[in-house]
Write a protein that holds these residues in place. Structure first.
Motif, PDB file in Angstrom:
ATOM      1  N   LYS A 137       0.855  -1.185   0.000  1.00 14.26           N
ATOM      2  CA  LYS A 137       0.000   0.000   0.000  1.00 14.26           C
ATOM      3  C   LYS A 137       0.892   1.237   0.000  1.00 14.26           C
ATOM      4  O   LYS A 137       2.031   1.187   0.476  1.00 14.26           O
ATOM      5  CB  LYS A 137      -0.928   0.014   1.210  1.00 14.26           C
ATOM      6  CG  LYS A 137      -0.205  -0.022   2.548  1.00 14.26           C
ATOM      7  CD  LYS A 137      -1.174  -0.058   3.723  1.00 14.26           C
ATOM      8  CE  LYS A 137      -1.926   1.245   3.860  1.00 14.26           C
ATOM      9  NZ  LYS A 137      -2.741   1.268   5.109  1.00 14.26           N
ATOM     10  N   VAL A 342      -2.433  -4.251  -3.734  1.00 12.55           N
ATOM     11  CA  VAL A 342      -3.026  -2.956  -3.412  1.00 12.55           C
ATOM     12  C   VAL A 342      -4.534  -3.008  -3.645  1.00 12.55           C
ATOM     13  O   VAL A 342      -5.332  -2.502  -2.837  1.00 12.55           O
ATOM     14  CB  VAL A 342      -2.390  -1.831  -4.251  1.00 12.55           C
ATOM     15  CG1 VAL A 342      -3.084  -0.496  -3.975  1.00 12.55           C
ATOM     16  CG2 VAL A 342      -0.903  -1.717  -3.947  1.00 12.55           C
ATOM     17  N   THR A 345      -7.072  -4.163  -0.978  1.00 15.06           N
ATOM     18  CA  THR A 345      -7.415  -3.337   0.177  1.00 15.06           C
ATOM     19  C   THR A 345      -8.608  -2.424  -0.076  1.00 15.06           C
ATOM     20  O   THR A 345      -9.114  -1.812   0.862  1.00 15.06           O
ATOM     21  CB  THR A 345      -6.210  -2.473   0.600  1.00 15.06           C
ATOM     22  OG1 THR A 345      -5.898  -1.546  -0.455  1.00 15.06           O
ATOM     23  CG2 THR A 345      -4.997  -3.341   0.875  1.00 15.06           C
TER      24      THR A 345
END
Length: 419
Positions: A137, A342, A345
């Motif tokens: 992230k 990523v 999430t």
């Protein structure tokens, strides 16, 4: 006076074959001295060979034979006695899963840094596979991407047709491995990293490793990746890395000089608008990178001026930015397996996340891409609405450079109102 002629002198001093004759009374001492020198030389050579062999053995033992020991010994701090961490987390055991790393010590590094033990950790070799359980992230809006003191260096692509990153302390490379297996599981890629655990002179120059060590670390990373590929039955191998890898440039620099990953910001004229970042921390562009970043930064004077202007017109305004680089905007493009991490999430193909800001998606060369934009705490409150155009310009630039399709951007409503 009796004088020897040159020819007579020559005949008396030089024997058959051109060798200088040694008087009989001196022959025994000279021979003894020569033997003593030979014995000392042989002894020194033997000791040196034994120490070198032992150092190779220690590195192979710690790194499961994946890391090229000879290249590790060519690093600047690799002198004296070599040892390795004995704890489980400091040695590579491929059967124990991934990622794994090995940590190497030397007495030369210990002497340079005057450690109590007489030795010091100076090198780490690490390996892993993709996909993995590692979380990917971008920065959180409370993070500080810039150091308060000392130089700030962007991570630069390795180049040479290799998916690789050069940092101020090491090199990481990635290698496709569509048919390989690790711990009985299918994998899609593997990576290897070589890091010099040296933070100050004599083994660094102005906050980063020396040119010699930078080239050596690149070779170690590539060799380690290829050795792991062989162990995991991967078909591909990486080529030799480029030589004379350039030093990382200091940053941030004025936005008017942006030429790499932040060139689009200069070309769009954003830096000339009031209250927008006037500096950038950028790297060279490289479509092979799994994480390509552009960092926009407000200099101290610009941040202070914006805060004072807004304080006069708002009932509530964020705290004054007191530290260097406290107000910033970070833009990333994640590729391949990292992009998938990523995307896990946040839902959907584009939108706004409370964790890190805005994100968009695309497909480039058949690989998924995630594009993100995070704004620092305080600065987002003052400027998020006009940054819709900034984010769109960034994604458009990346999509054009990487021949991306299926680009999806967040809705305009995500840049307005409270989230």
């Amino acid at each position: 006076m009796f004088v020897l002629t040159p020819s007579a002198t020559f005949r008396r001093a030089v024997g058959r074959g051109g060798a200088v004759a040694v008087p009989q009374r001196l022959r025994k001492p000279v021979i003894s001295l020569a033997c003593l020198v030979a014995v000392v030389a042989i002894g020194w050579s033997g000791t040196h060979v034994w120490h070198t062999w032992r150092a190779h053995q220690k590195i192979d033992e710690a790194c499961a034979g994946l890391v090229p020991a000879g290249r590790v010994l060519a690093l600047s701090p690799a002198g004296g006695t070599i040892s390795h961490r004995t704890a489980e987390e400091g040695t590579i055991e491929l059967d124990a899963g991934m990622p794994q790393d090995c940590e190497i010590f030397s007495t030369k590094a210990g002497e340079a840094y005057r450690t109590h033990s007489g030795e010091r950790w100076f090198f780490t070799g690490a390996v892993g596979v993709l996909p993995s359980d590692e979380t990917w992230k971008p920065e959180d809006w409370m993070d500080r991407p810039l150091r308060d003191q000392g130089p700030n260096y962007p991570d630069e692509p390795l180049g040479g047709g290799i998916a690789g990153v050069v940092t101020n302390s090491g090199v990481t490379v990635e290698l496709p491995c569509a048919e390989g297996k690790a711990s009985g599981q299918s994998i899609k890629a593997l990576w290897a990293r070589a890091t010099l655990e040296a933070r100050k002179p004599p083994f660094t120059e102005d906050g980063q490793v020396t040119s010699h060590d930078r080239d050596t670390l690149a070779r170690i990373a590539v060799d380690t990746a290829n050795n792991l590929a062989e162990r995991l039955d991967c078909a591909d191998r990486l080529p030799a890395p480029p030589e004379n890898i350039p030093a990382l440039p200091k940053g941030p620099i004025p936005a008017a000089r942006a030429e790499g990953t932040c060139a689009w910001y200069r070309e769009g004229g954003f830096a000339r608008q009031d209250g927008f970042p006037d500096q950038v921390l950028e790297a060279r562009t490289d479509g092979k990178l799994w994480d390509e970043r552009c960092l926009l930064v407000l200099s101290g004077a610009h941040a202070d001026g914006l805060w004072r202007d807004e304080a006069d017109t708002r009932h509530h305004h964020p705290p004054h930015p007191d530290m260097v680089g406290e107000w910033w905007v970070s833009l990333h493009t994640y590729s391949g397996e990292q992009a998938k991490k990523v995307a896990e999430t946040v839902p959907g193909k584009a939108g706004h996340s409370d964790d890190f800001g805005w994100w968009a998606s695309s497909v480039c060369d058949g690989k998924p891409q995630i594009h993100t934009m995070t704004m620092a705490y305080g600065y987002e409150e003052l400027r998020k609405t006009p940054f819709e155009q900034v984010f769109r310009a960034y994604v458009s630039d990346v999509a054009a450079r990487r021949d991306c399709t299926d680009t999806t951007l967040p809705a305009s409503s995500t840049f307005h109102g409270d989230h």
